[in-house]
Write an enzyme that holds these catalytic residues in place. Structure first.
Site, PDB file in Angstrom:
ATOM      1  N   ARG A  83      41.392  22.071  23.681  1.00 51.90           N
ATOM      2  CA  ARG A  83      42.455  21.652  24.626  1.00 51.90           C
ATOM      3  C   ARG A  83      43.754  22.420  24.443  1.00 51.90           C
ATOM      4  NH1 ARG A  83      40.563  16.332  23.489  1.00 51.90           N
ATOM      5  NH2 ARG A  83      39.022  15.706  25.032  1.00 51.90           N
ATOM      6  N   LYS A 100      49.827  32.823  34.361  1.00 50.09           N
ATOM      7  CA  LYS A 100      48.503  32.671  34.979  1.00 50.09           C
ATOM      8  C   LYS A 100      47.430  33.142  34.012  1.00 50.09           C
ATOM      9  CE  LYS A 100      49.378  33.078  39.949  1.00 50.09           C
ATOM     10  NZ  LYS A 100      49.047  33.865  41.152  1.00 50.09           N
ATOM     11  N   GLU A 130      51.740  47.808  41.309  1.00 54.21           N
ATOM     12  CA  GLU A 130      52.432  46.507  41.235  1.00 54.21           C
ATOM     13  C   GLU A 130      53.953  46.710  41.221  1.00 54.21           C
ATOM     14  OE1 GLU A 130      51.251  43.536  41.592  1.00 54.21           O
ATOM     15  OE2 GLU A 130      49.122  43.660  41.121  1.00 54.21           O
ATOM     16  N   LYS A 180      59.534  39.888  38.907  1.00 53.53           N
ATOM     17  CA  LYS A 180      58.444  38.923  38.846  1.00 53.53           C
ATOM     18  C   LYS A 180      58.912  37.646  38.159  1.00 53.53           C
ATOM     19  CE  LYS A 180      53.770  37.831  37.996  1.00 53.53           C
ATOM     20  NZ  LYS A 180      52.401  38.166  37.658  1.00 53.53           N
ATOM     21  N   GLU A 206      53.164  28.359  42.185  1.00 57.79           N
ATOM     22  CA  GLU A 206      52.781  29.007  43.444  1.00 57.79           C
ATOM     23  C   GLU A 206      52.644  28.032  44.597  1.00 57.79           C
ATOM     24  OE1 GLU A 206      50.179  32.339  42.763  1.00 57.79           O
ATOM     25  OE2 GLU A 206      49.321  32.164  44.762  1.00 57.79           O
ATOM     26  N   ARG A 258      56.394  31.956  45.161  1.00 56.80           N
ATOM     27  CA  ARG A 258      55.562  32.826  44.335  1.00 56.80           C
ATOM     28  C   ARG A 258      54.473  33.514  45.135  1.00 56.80           C
ATOM     29  NH1 ARG A 258      53.218  31.774  38.215  1.00 56.80           N
ATOM     30  NH2 ARG A 258      52.104  33.742  38.117  1.00 56.80           N
ATOM     31  N   ASN A 317      51.674  37.902  46.208  1.00 54.25           N
ATOM     32  CA  ASN A 317      50.326  38.221  46.670  1.00 54.25           C
ATOM     33  C   ASN A 317      50.320  39.212  47.823  1.00 54.25           C
ATOM     34  OD1 ASN A 317      48.567  36.553  45.005  1.00 54.25           O
ATOM     35  ND2 ASN A 317      49.700  34.848  45.915  1.00 54.25           N
ATOM     36  N   HIS A 324      47.460  41.582  48.351  1.00 54.03           N
ATOM     37  CA  HIS A 324      46.369  41.111  47.509  1.00 54.03           C
ATOM     38  C   HIS A 324      45.274  40.376  48.272  1.00 54.03           C
ATOM     39  CE1 HIS A 324      48.983  42.341  44.289  1.00 54.03           C
ATOM     40  NE2 HIS A 324      48.127  41.959  43.364  1.00 54.03           N
ATOM     41  N   HIS A 372      42.385  42.245  47.079  1.00 53.64           N
ATOM     42  CA  HIS A 372      41.394  41.596  46.208  1.00 53.64           C
ATOM     43  C   HIS A 372      39.994  41.646  46.807  1.00 53.64           C
ATOM     44  CE1 HIS A 372      43.937  38.815  43.364  1.00 53.64           C
ATOM     45  NE2 HIS A 372      43.701  40.010  42.842  1.00 53.64           N
ATOM     46  N   HIS A 409      42.356  48.126  40.196  1.00 53.33           N
ATOM     47  CA  HIS A 409      43.120  47.076  40.867  1.00 53.33           C
ATOM     48  C   HIS A 409      44.248  47.684  41.701  1.00 53.33           C
ATOM     49  CE1 HIS A 409      45.023  43.242  41.622  1.00 53.33           C
ATOM     50  NE2 HIS A 409      46.157  43.683  41.102  1.00 53.33           N
TER      51      HIS A 409
END
Lengths: 352, 352
Positions: free
Chosen positions: A114, A136, A178, A214, A224, A228, A232, A235, A239, A255
């Site tokens: 945990r 993230k 990025e 960022k 998000e 936020r 993206n 993306h 993606h 990427h």
């Protein structure tokens, strides 16, 4: 050393890892694990150790490099390794590597018993300006990127530009995408500055500005829910193209190469569904194509790409939601776009 | 309806699920998923739906009942099902079942797309008085219980005693053990009250008191840094015995049966390593054995049990740490105990 306080943890820009040295000497942790891949354990680990006065009081967990290994099978293997090595809740995990290592290592640490503490030491330009900030963590499932993960902040993040000297050109370009994005969505003068710079020798102050942007965005909206989402930009399509390429191309796109395609397509959407001008689109497309190799998005892949976009995490109620440019340096989010427009943005890219 | 505010979410004790009805009618969620096992989908789901005016606007995800299915394979299957059913970040997961469902469902929801909302509707006595409160989610890996999980609070928890009428006696006894534990560690008068009560018909007010005790403890220490460890009384040895039994016995012990063995062993440790008296130990052992069947802890299992205890999440620096009784109704934690004493506590149980 410069320090930037992010939401709940500290980002260190420095050349000597002093704060980490102090932490490791404090005996706060019962055991220290370093997660690295076969490349970073060979190339970056010696530098990392030397910056910490030949630090050796740790167990190394080595995984395979590459996005295709950011999966649940590797997680299970590493969870079991931690158990075998008797990692307890007072153990520390140091993720030394690119985004695959920091994303997956963060997920493993945030869920093992945990949650144990972890520290990110991003070694690629991409992970320094992207994965390093924002908490993230995640892994891919069935080529769906970051389908499973958590929002968990590392204790500390160290951004050490000495690691970048080991990177091949293609890796640098991947991270540079990025940085370009941060300019496009938030800071036009920074975008213009990057255009005039040499991506092969990224300036520490430019990396700093990228991390700062960022950090500003994710501190306002850590989970998000709204702002936020602008991160993206590029993306949604990027993606999907990246996932498709990973599954189908012999030499898959990086990427950065994939989201660079996404920048062009989504900038094309931005002139139809937002207020970006044709001139701005031309400028963006021209700059991107001057840096990144042209890719052909196959007609027969359109259906698959569309399906991949439908599993994007930003979506709501079955609608694909885009983050689009209002102008160079300003981005909006939650934009609904027609299927026809999505498809024609792919055609636009191919026509360039 | 009574409501208890836990750390960040609400616990509802009620017979009509009004608050849930209001939430579902608010259109806050894009999709609703109900996770149940083959038993709760047959027995509890109709009652659940009728309490919600024949609620049917959901997709049912059915899993197999039993602790042995609280594993990563089922998680992967359910993550993929959520993706196939186009669950997005505004989806809601309702976990309808015992601790296996609420633990695993909570873990899946807390990690799917980095976290979606979930609601727990515990249908067993055990999950009502234990898993319902405190935000622990988790799955087992290689018979190590809850080796992977998160601390994530559900949006709401509903404790509806009507579900208990469907439970077999052995299941009620299993949950009753956690109620006894709450008395032993925190509230002697409550322990005495339970001793005089009929576990086959647990009174709503006793269930309420149990939840209240657990809530009090976890609100003080949500991440189990200190006080919350007292809730592990009986569980260091109990979990080991449970894990061993699950792997080796044809008819494995229930959780309650296993921790009841743990209560006796750890009460025996408490007279050696804490201040519990011999009289109090005799009282506890006598009461437990009047309710729970005697089990024989095999000599040849001692090594395995010891190994299982060594992977307990409370441990630090390789030491097995126990939560021990200072007296009936008061518990301490972080107690180091010699291997010899641990083994002789198992012998003590066998000698009864």
């Amino acid at each position: 050393m410069e320090t930037l306080t992010s939401a709940g943890h500290s980002l260190y820009f420095e050349s000597n890892l002093d704060a980490l040295k102090t932490l490791l000497e404090s005996n706060k942790y019962s055991k220290v694990f370093v997660l690295a891949d076969e490349h970073t354990s060979e190339i970056c680990l010696p530098l990392f150790q030397s910056l910490l006065d030949d630090f050796s009081e740790f167990d190394l967990i080595e995984t395979s490099a590459g996005e295709e290994n950011k999966n649940i099978d590797f997680c299970i293997g590493i969870w079991k390794t931690l158990l075998d090595f008797e990692a307890d809740r007072k153990s520390l995990m140091i993720n030394l590597g690119g985004g695959v290592i920091t994303d997956m290592g963060g997920f493993i640490a945030s869920t093992y018993k945990r949650g144990i503490d972890f520290i990110n030491v991003p070694t690629t330009l991409l992970s320094q300006v992207d994965a390093s900030v924002g908490g993230k963590t995640g892994i891919d499932i069935d080529n769906v990127k970051n389908m499973v993960g958590t929002f968990t902040l590392p204790q500390m993040v160290f951004i050490e530009t000495a690691f970048l000297k080991t990177l091949p050109e293609r890796e640098l370009l991947s991270g540079f995408a990025e940085m370009i994005k941060h300019g496009l969505i938030y800071d036009k003068p920074y975008y213009e500055k990057l255009k005039a710079s040499n991506y092969l020798i990224p300036a520490a102050e430019d990396i700093y500005r990228s991390v700062e942007i960022k950090n500003e965005v994710v501190t306002i909206d850590p989970h998000e829910k709204n702002l936020r989402k602008i991160l993206n930009f590029g993306h949604t399509i990027g993606h999907a193209v990246e996932g498709y390429s990973l599954a189908n191309d012999e030499n898959p796109l990086t990427h950065g190469e994939a989201i660079a395609i996404g920048f062009i397509c989504e900038a094309a959407l931005s002139i139809k569904n937002s207020t970006l001008t044709k001139e701005e689109l031309n400028d963006i497309s021209g700059y991107i194509l001057s840096l990144y190799p042209k890719y052909h998005i196959k007609k027969e892949s359109f259906d698959t790409l569309f399906e991949l976009m439908q599993s994007d995490k930003k979506n709501e109620d079955g609608n694909i939601l885009f983050s689009l440019l209002e102008k160079t340096g300003k981005c909006t989010f939650n934009c609904r776009v027609s299927t026809a427009n999505i498809l024609s943005s792919l055609d636009y890219y191919n026509s360039l």
